[in-house]
Scaffold this motif. Structure first.
Motif: not given
Length: 392
Positions: A300, A303-304, A307, A315-316, A319
């Motif tokens: 997570t 990914g954040v 993103g 993007g955040m 994600s």
């Protein structure tokens, strides 16, 4: 035909991921609004189907669904702007409180450090000049960012309309990528992705609503100024996993500090946010969103950050649903199951180094880990349990 060595296959996978990431970075201006439109169009499917079932023409049903979305967003923007206008009206009092806090901080620094008040003033003046120079250099970037945001918002309704209008064509395109014997598994995967995305996104909408009401209402009862503004800012920032909650706490403290000459409201705000977040994370959100797909904290956070680097705030926010979609696909793919394990939260209590069975990819092992981590099994695709098929 000789089977490809496992090392070569893994090398090809990693190379493919590299080039896929490169393509995403190069095309982020196109992909970010397209991906956002994809998720919003899935949320609008129930509204679209409601009007289609009442014999509305397809284009009209899509147009009415988009109009409902625009009205909802307009109400949110109106509410937020009304709270900002209240904050602006209180600017003289805020300026007075900020100066009072700065004087108190200056006195504390003077009594505990060798820096005099004049040295502190010179330091603040020097840093202010540096900040002004830096801000001037960012003006061009800000203008470009505003332009990008306008283009992003302008493209969204167009993409949403086209995605809903051509959804059956896009589904046919997806099925044609796979042999006929795999179509049932593809249908199950698409159905599961739709269920997960809808439950997640609708859960976020419900979360924004009750977080704003609960947090803002409690802060209003305590007597905190700009309580609703703190509530709505925290509710929206909380959509960004981990990072958003931290930013929400910081903004809440700064707004409270600027709006009050005392320090106790800060403790009240932090305590209220912590209590509301505890109730949200442990009681409300798990029951609203469910636990069909659990993403581990490491995946997570990475990914954040990735993103955010690719597409900023959008993007955040995107994600987590993107990772959830990828995990659904990976879990149902024989070639990429190890990536589903990497993203998932099915954490073994024992080490695979000492327990060889944990190294195997078997259904029994997977079910055992899901039970240990309280994860609902994935949608199995039984005829009676499949999501409602597309209408129109």
């Amino acid at each position: 035909m000789k089977e490809m060595p496992i090392t070569v296959r893994r090398a090809i996978e990693i190379t493919g991921l590299f080039f896929l990431g490169w393509i995403i970075v190069l095309g982020r201006g196109l992909l970010a609004p397209l991906l956002m439109a994809f998720f919003i169009s899935i949320m609008l499917l129930p509204v679209y189907r409601f009007f289609r079932n009442r014999k509305f023409p397809e284009a009209v049903a899509i147009g009415v669904s988009l109009l409902a979305l625009i009205v909802a967003l307009g109400l949110i923007i109106w509410f937020f702007s009304s709270q900002i206008s209240i904050l602006i009206r209180d600017f003289p009092a805020i300026q007075k409180n900020v100066m009072q806090h700065l004087n108190s901080l200056s006195s504390w620094i003077g009594s505990h450090t060798p820096f005099s008040s004049q040295e502190q003033i010179n330091f603040i003046s020097e840093q202010s000049n540096n900040m002004l120079t830096y801000a001037g250099g960012l003006l061009g970037g800000v203008a470009g960012g505003v332009t990008g945001t306008v283009i992003f918002i302008g493209l969204l309704p167009i993409y949403i309309f086209l995605l809903l209008f051509y959804k059956n064509l896009l589904l046919r395109f997806v099925f044609l990528w796979f042999p006929r014997e795999s179509h049932e598994k593809v249908e199950e995967t698409l159905g599961e992705m739709q269920v997960i995305i809808k439950s997640y996104l609708f859960g976020l909408l419900i979360q924004i609503t009750y977080m704003t009401i609960l947090l803002g209402g409690i802060l209003m009862l305590i007597g905190i100024k700009h309580a609703l503004l703190i509530g709505i800012i925290f509710a929206f920032l909380n959509l960004i996993p981990y990072v958003g909650a931290l930013l929400g706490n910081i903004i809440g403290v700064l707004l409270t500090l600027a709006s009050s000459s005392e320090l106790w409201p800060i403790v009240a705000v932090l305590g209220t946010i912590a209590a509301v977040q505890f109730v949200d994370n442990n009681i409300l959100m798990p029951r609203i969103v469910g636990s069909k797909v659990k993403i581990n904290a490491l995946a997570t956070i990475v990914g954040v950050i990735v993103g955010g680097e690719i597409a900023g705030i959008a993007g955040m926010f995107l994600s987590l649903p993107v990772i959830a979609m990828l995990k659904v696909v990976f879990d149902r793919s024989e070639q990429f199951k190890q990536w589903g394990v990497l993203f998932g939260d099915e954490r073994p209590t024992l080490s695979p180094m000492g327990v060889p069975v944990l190294r195997w990819d078997t259904k029994a092992v997977r079910q055992k880990l899901e039970q240990e981590n309280e994860i609902e099994p994935p949608f199995e695709g039984k005829k009676g349990d499949r999501p409602e098929k597309e209408q129109g």
